[in-house]
Design a protein around this motif. Structure first.
Motif, short mmCIF file in Angstrom:
data_model
loop_
_atom_site.label_atom_id
_atom_site.label_comp_id
_atom_site.label_asym_id
_atom_site.label_seq_id
_atom_site.Cartn_x
_atom_site.Cartn_y
_atom_site.Cartn_z
N SER A 61 51.83 92.19 12.58
CA SER A 61 52.84 92.04 12.92
C SER A 61 53.56 91.21 11.68
CB SER A 61 53.38 91.16 14.23
OG SER A 61 52.82 91.80 15.18
N LEU A 62 54.53 91.67 10.87
CA LEU A 62 54.98 91.06 9.92
C LEU A 62 56.49 90.69 9.85
CD1 LEU A 62 53.17 93.56 7.32
CD2 LEU A 62 52.60 91.21 7.71
N PRO A 63 56.84 89.83 9.53
CA PRO A 63 58.35 89.36 9.30
C PRO A 63 59.01 89.83 7.94
CG PRO A 63 56.90 87.14 8.94
CD PRO A 63 56.10 88.54 9.33
N LEU A 213 57.10 104.60 11.78
CA LEU A 213 58.15 104.80 12.91
C LEU A 213 58.93 103.83 13.17
CD1 LEU A 213 55.32 106.10 15.51
CD2 LEU A 213 56.89 107.65 14.04
N LYS A 214 60.36 103.82 12.71
CA LYS A 214 61.23 102.89 12.61
C LYS A 214 62.16 102.96 13.53
CE LYS A 214 61.64 104.35 8.54
NZ LYS A 214 61.13 105.79 8.76
N ILE A 248 52.35 102.74 11.68
CA ILE A 248 52.96 101.46 11.24
C ILE A 248 54.33 101.60 12.01
CG2 ILE A 248 54.04 100.27 9.28
CD1 ILE A 248 51.81 101.77 7.57
N MET A 249 54.55 100.49 12.62
CA MET A 249 56.11 100.30 13.28
C MET A 249 56.93 99.51 12.69
SD MET A 249 54.93 102.21 15.86
CE MET A 249 56.33 102.21 17.15
N ALA A 327 54.21 93.46 17.22
CA ALA A 327 55.69 93.78 16.94
C ALA A 327 55.99 94.64 15.86
CB ALA A 327 56.52 92.42 16.74
N GLY A 328 54.89 94.98 14.91
CA GLY A 328 55.06 95.71 13.61
C GLY A 328 55.82 94.77 12.64
N ILE A 329 56.58 95.64 11.89
CA ILE A 329 57.35 95.05 10.90
C ILE A 329 58.82 94.62 11.16
CG2 ILE A 329 58.11 95.17 8.36
CD1 ILE A 329 55.86 97.15 7.87
#
Length: 350
Positions: A61-63, A213-214, A248-249, A327-329
């Motif tokens: 999970s990346l901010p 996937l965004k 990748i979300m 949470a993904g990106i």
């Protein structure tokens, strides 16, 4: 009796009018102060050192920041164009690991743009700033989405110009050709490197942005579309946590159009970190089933104002209360310490 009823009615109206204006709201999930970062936020400068090498990008999970370079207070169109207040170095020091970089093709170089607005920086500046950061903190990685903005050069010209940058900085860029999984690399491959997420079809030296996937519901017709935006953000959080573990979300908290970027992020009546919330115009108990995740403010007996809430606060609260593990990106305008922290904390939940 009639006069008493009228007096009570007028008092109630006055109370509700006041409640739309006097309830200041501070939450460090949203940060709009210039020339400084949220207090203590730089504790996240090398947070990825604690993440195992074996984690794949899809598992972290990346901010991130939306329109990363749109932070100068002198930008034309003011609150329409501006999406950040922390500069690039502050964002990196604050734990941000996804950058949204918009490139205008200027024949021999890329210039940073937000729509028609020239942001005053070129691509060399961005790359050199990020590489300098990674040289100091080699445990970290930075995911950099690139797309063409303002200009409309064809894919061949975009590739030709980008390849010149790639050749110049290739030692600091992730090399997909030597990856054991070029669509979902492990962290040990990425440490100290920039991974390009290419939103230009011809640019192949990275991962294609279309593979991600965004959720990017970016246009709001008015302030009152904010709840609809929050609902799609919330749905994407749940999808990231429970579905597609190998993909990748990405989840954009940002939006604009009929609402300012700062309003979407904060729900405030003006950009200040400490500004009042804006009222939706609805009250309880009459509209108690509306905007269920928005706060109720200015309680007067059983009566309350239903106020707007920004996606930064709503997301930080949701990640924590639901104990989200992936949470993904997560990409935000004006992210503050609490939002950044809650995204990072997802990486440590089992």
């Amino acid at each position: 009796m009639k006069k008493s009823v009228i007096a009570i009615f007028l008092s109630l109206i006055t109370m509700l009018e006041i409640s739309t204006n006097v309830y200041a709201h501070y939450d460090s999930a949203y940060w709009h102060e210039e020339r400084e970062t949220t207090p203590y936020i730089e504790q996240y400068v090398d947070w990825m050192i604690t993440i195992p090498d074996s984690r794949r990008l899809s598992e972290i999970s990346l901010p991130g920041t939306h329109d990363t370079m749109a932070y100068d207070s002198s930008l034309p169109f003011g609150n329409i164009a501006r999406t950040q207040t922390m500069n690039l170095e502050q964002q990196l020091n604050s734990g941000i690991r996804y950058l949204d970089i918009r490139l205008a093709h200027k024949e021999t170089y890329f210039q940073l743009h937000h729509g028609v607005v020239d942001l005053g920086y070129n691509f060399d500046y961005v790359l050199q700033t990020v590489i300098s950061f990674l040289n100091r903190y080699p445990t970290e990685t930075v995911i950099m989405r690139i797309k063409q903005e303002h200009t409309s050069e064809n894919d061949r010209k975009m590739l030709e110009l980008f390849t010149k940058y790639y050749d110049k900085y290739k030692d600091s860029l992730w090399d997909r050709e030597n990856s054991e999984n070029p669509y979902n690399p492990k962290l040990f491959e990425l440490r100290g490197k920039i991974l390009i997420l290419s939103d230009v079809y011809s640019i192949y030296q990275g991962i294609n942005y279309r593979e991600v996937l965004k959720q990017d519901e970016y246009h709001l017709g008015s302030n009152w579309d904010l709840y609809r935006k929050w609902e799609v953000v919330k749905d994407q959080i749940e999808r990231s946590d429970k579905e597609e573990p190998g993909r990748i979300m990405m989840n954009y908290l940002s939006a604009s159009g009929g609402a300012y970027p700062y309003f979407v992020a904060s729900g405030h009546i003006d950009p200040s970190t400490y500004a009042n919330r804006l009222s939706t115009g609805l009250t309880e108990p009459g509209f108690k089933n509306y905007y269920l995740d928005f706060p109720r403010t200015g309680w007067f007996g059983v009566f309350a104002t239903i106020s707007f809430e920004g996606t930064n606060t709503l997301t930080a609260d949701y990640l924590k209360s639901r104990c989200i593990k992936r949470a993904g990106i997560v990409v935000a305008d004006f992210p503050g310490e609490r939002l950044i922290d809650e995204i990072i904390q997802c990486n440590y939940r089992k």
